[in-house]
Design a protein around this motif. Sequence first.
Motif, short mmCIF file in Angstrom:
data_model
loop_
_atom_site.label_atom_id
_atom_site.label_comp_id
_atom_site.label_asym_id
_atom_site.label_seq_id
_atom_site.Cartn_x
_atom_site.Cartn_y
_atom_site.Cartn_z
N SER A 37 0.82 -1.21 0.00
CA SER A 37 0.00 0.00 0.00
C SER A 37 0.85 1.26 0.00
O SER A 37 0.55 2.24 -0.69
CB SER A 37 -0.94 0.00 1.21
N LEU A 38 1.94 1.25 0.78
CA LEU A 38 2.82 2.41 0.80
C LEU A 38 3.49 2.60 -0.56
O LEU A 38 3.64 3.72 -1.05
CB LEU A 38 3.89 2.24 1.89
N MET A 39 3.90 1.49 -1.17
CA MET A 39 4.52 1.56 -2.49
C MET A 39 3.51 2.09 -3.52
O MET A 39 3.84 2.92 -4.37
CB MET A 39 5.03 0.18 -2.90
N MET A 40 2.27 1.61 -3.44
CA MET A 40 1.22 2.08 -4.34
C MET A 40 0.96 3.57 -4.15
O MET A 40 0.78 4.32 -5.13
CB MET A 40 -0.08 1.30 -4.10
N LYS A 41 0.95 4.01 -2.91
CA LYS A 41 0.72 5.43 -2.63
C LYS A 41 1.78 6.29 -3.32
O LYS A 41 1.47 7.31 -3.94
CB LYS A 41 0.75 5.66 -1.12
N ASP A 42 3.05 5.85 -3.24
CA ASP A 42 4.13 6.59 -3.88
C ASP A 42 4.00 6.56 -5.40
O ASP A 42 4.23 7.58 -6.07
CB ASP A 42 5.48 6.00 -3.46
N LYS A 43 3.63 5.39 -5.94
CA LYS A 43 3.51 5.27 -7.41
C LYS A 43 2.37 6.15 -7.94
O LYS A 43 2.51 6.80 -8.98
CB LYS A 43 3.25 3.81 -7.78
N LEU A 44 1.25 6.14 -7.23
CA LEU A 44 0.11 6.95 -7.67
C LEU A 44 0.45 8.44 -7.62
O LEU A 44 0.08 9.20 -8.52
CB LEU A 44 -1.11 6.65 -6.80
N LYS A 45 1.16 8.83 -6.57
CA LYS A 45 1.58 10.23 -6.46
C LYS A 45 2.53 10.58 -7.59
O LYS A 45 2.42 11.65 -8.21
CB LYS A 45 2.25 10.45 -5.11
N GLU A 46 3.45 9.67 -7.89
CA GLU A 46 4.43 9.88 -8.95
C GLU A 46 3.75 10.08 -10.31
O GLU A 46 4.19 10.90 -11.13
CB GLU A 46 5.39 8.68 -9.01
N HIS A 47 2.67 9.32 -10.53
CA HIS A 47 1.98 9.39 -11.82
C HIS A 47 0.80 10.36 -11.82
O HIS A 47 0.03 10.43 -12.79
CB HIS A 47 1.51 7.99 -12.23
N GLY A 48 0.63 11.09 -10.71
CA GLY A 48 -0.42 12.10 -10.66
C GLY A 48 -1.82 11.53 -10.59
O GLY A 48 -2.78 12.17 -11.04
N VAL A 49 -1.95 10.34 -10.03
CA VAL A 49 -3.27 9.71 -9.88
C VAL A 49 -3.79 10.05 -8.49
O VAL A 49 -3.11 9.78 -7.49
CB VAL A 49 -3.19 8.19 -10.08
N ASN A 50 -4.97 10.60 -8.41
CA ASN A 50 -5.48 11.13 -7.14
C ASN A 50 -6.40 10.20 -6.39
O ASN A 50 -7.21 10.63 -5.59
CB ASN A 50 -6.21 12.46 -7.39
N ILE A 51 -6.32 8.89 -6.68
CA ILE A 51 -7.13 7.93 -5.92
C ILE A 51 -6.18 6.95 -5.25
O ILE A 51 -5.10 6.68 -5.75
CB ILE A 51 -8.13 7.17 -6.80
N PRO A 53 -5.52 3.08 -3.76
CA PRO A 53 -6.01 1.72 -3.99
C PRO A 53 -6.62 1.16 -2.73
O PRO A 53 -6.23 1.53 -1.62
CB PRO A 53 -4.74 0.94 -4.35
N PRO A 54 -7.60 0.25 -2.85
CA PRO A 54 -8.16 -0.39 -1.66
C PRO A 54 -7.15 -1.32 -1.02
O PRO A 54 -6.31 -1.89 -1.70
CB PRO A 54 -9.35 -1.19 -2.21
N GLN A 55 -7.20 -1.43 0.28
CA GLN A 55 -6.38 -2.42 0.97
C GLN A 55 -6.83 -3.81 0.55
O GLN A 55 -8.01 -4.06 0.40
CB GLN A 55 -6.56 -2.30 2.49
N ASN A 56 -5.88 -4.72 0.37
CA ASN A 56 -6.26 -6.09 0.02
C ASN A 56 -6.93 -6.78 1.20
O ASN A 56 -7.79 -7.62 1.03
CB ASN A 56 -5.03 -6.88 -0.40
N ARG A 57 -6.51 -6.42 2.40
CA ARG A 57 -7.16 -6.99 3.59
C ARG A 57 -7.25 -5.90 4.64
O ARG A 57 -6.31 -5.16 4.86
CB ARG A 57 -6.36 -8.17 4.16
N ASP A 58 -8.37 -5.77 5.30
CA ASP A 58 -8.53 -4.77 6.33
C ASP A 58 -8.19 -5.41 7.67
O ASP A 58 -9.06 -5.85 8.40
CB ASP A 58 -9.97 -4.23 6.33
N VAL A 59 -6.89 -5.47 7.97
CA VAL A 59 -6.47 -6.16 9.20
C VAL A 59 -6.89 -5.40 10.45
O VAL A 59 -6.89 -5.96 11.54
CB VAL A 59 -4.94 -6.37 9.20
N ALA A 60 -7.26 -4.12 10.32
CA ALA A 60 -7.68 -3.37 11.48
C ALA A 60 -8.98 -3.88 12.07
O ALA A 60 -9.26 -3.68 13.25
CB ALA A 60 -7.83 -1.89 11.11
N LEU A 61 -9.80 -4.55 11.24
CA LEU A 61 -11.08 -5.07 11.73
C LEU A 61 -11.15 -6.57 11.51
O LEU A 61 -12.15 -7.10 11.09
CB LEU A 61 -12.25 -4.37 11.01
N GLU A 62 -10.03 -7.26 11.77
CA GLU A 62 -9.96 -8.68 11.46
C GLU A 62 -11.00 -9.46 12.25
O GLU A 62 -11.28 -9.15 13.38
CB GLU A 62 -8.58 -9.22 11.79
#
Length: 554
Positions: free
Chosen positions: A529-543, A545-554
């Motif tokens: 997710s952190l890597m995706m956040k950096d890639k999206l910022k790099e490419h100017g994409v303002n959305i 990605p969804p987490q593959n698993r929501d471990v906070a509410l496991e």
Amino acid sequence: MSEATTTPEEVQVQEDDTAVTAADIESGVAALAAALSGANIEGVDEVKAFNVCKTEGNTFVKMEKYVEALEKYDQAWNHAKSEDDRAMILNNRGVVYEKTGDTEKALETFAEALKIKPEYIKVLIRRSLVNKKLGKFDEAMEDISEAQALSMKQGQYVAGLQEATETLLVEYAETALKKIEATKTFGSLNHGLVRSFLRGFYCDPISRLWRGLDPFPPCEEAAKGDAKSGFPAAMNCMKEGKFEEAPAHCAVEIDTSDSKYRLEALLLRGSIDFLGGKKDEALADLNAIIEDANASNEFKSCAHLKKAMVLNLWDSSEATAAEFALAEELWKENADIYYHAAVCLVDKGEPVPALALLERGMDLCSDPKKYPLLHVMGVTIKLSYDACTGDPKEAYDKLKQMEKDNIFDGPECHELYAQALILFDGVDAALAQFEMAKEVSGGEKLFALKKVMAQNMINTDPEATIKALSEYKDDPEVGNVALFHMGEQYLAMEKLEEGFEYLDKAVDASNSVYDARLRVMGKVDMKYSLMMKDKLKEHGVNILPPQNRDVALE
């Protein structure tokens, strides 16, 4: 998870719409062959020559004639007129090198293709797959996240990208977990996890016995709880919280020639093995039920459902979805299917299809008093959806009526209700429901910990959350969860070193393989997710990605 044998299309050898068949190659056109060899190129259309050579090369790949394929790709290269054409040929050459086991040459060739065409998504996917095979997971994740970001930037669906991403994350976690298992001795089952698991079913015969609901026939005698061995004794252990002792009694039942409760024993042992992190043993027991000619459709449905849950943790979304579908086909009124399938979808960041499943389940299993968790989750997600798209008052009123009618039968219902109340009745009302969840559960610390996380969601104060979570970090049952969320908070503050340090501590604090697996998968997801956040910022994409698993509410 091992990769299936692939065809040229699946490994992304580029083809045009008029592929040449093996028969075309063998019959051939002598003049064209001579022209392509350089003997007579006068009058030969370069674009046509490129397409013919490329297509013949692709056909040779299908025929597993790799030397000939490379020769054709060399000829196609000589006729390439654009950078896109050259990148395409390099991709196809890379595929051939990969198929022949020359992974180093494959990686070099894919790198050449990306120098020519940096946003070549299919090459990024191929290189990611090769690096994954070599155990270079960080490099593989770099390429797959770049491919995902580019697909969002370009607004295009790329075949195989999502499956490649899911497979990479699972295998990354699997490899990391194997290294941990080789050096760490795990203790007993997480009892809080077992209780939560059992509370999540209303149609499953094991949970019905444990809950004291009307049992499946022929389990009436087992429900009496006066046996000393076999499945009835195993259920005694479950009711007394001696979960580790149950599988041994199940084994006695299963090995008895005239066993009355063989299917029940297989289902219980399979469930305990699943929660203990024993994938193969769990699947063996569940498959034994599915293959048993004497098992009813209802019983097989329960086995398919639990098999889906096993595969969801270890395998692909496609395999998981297939088992959920089989469970529903056998018994549409199995309310547990819709609840657990929706949980899987929500964990993967797909609430809209989850809501559709829950609504179908609520239509088929319409009595909320019989299936509280299904209805509470369905209405809670509907409320969240309506809050974004319309008027959520109807869903809110339904939840309030459920509370008035004493529908909530377990802590998970109160937890879901608390999340809904945050939107309408404020912090105090929501936190009171988390307290109720803790009380109904018999004082399970997990719900006190979840209350802390809810407070953070409301107040967005990571440092205060870390301080509150630290009170639980040494607890043998929930310490690993507290440490994981402490790491999560550090990452939210962009303190990456501290964040991943605490994620590692969470793995070390896990006493069961199941807990360790969740923590490892959570860490891998965080990294992605952190890597995706950096890639999206790099490419100017303002959305995001969804987490593959929501471990906070496991």
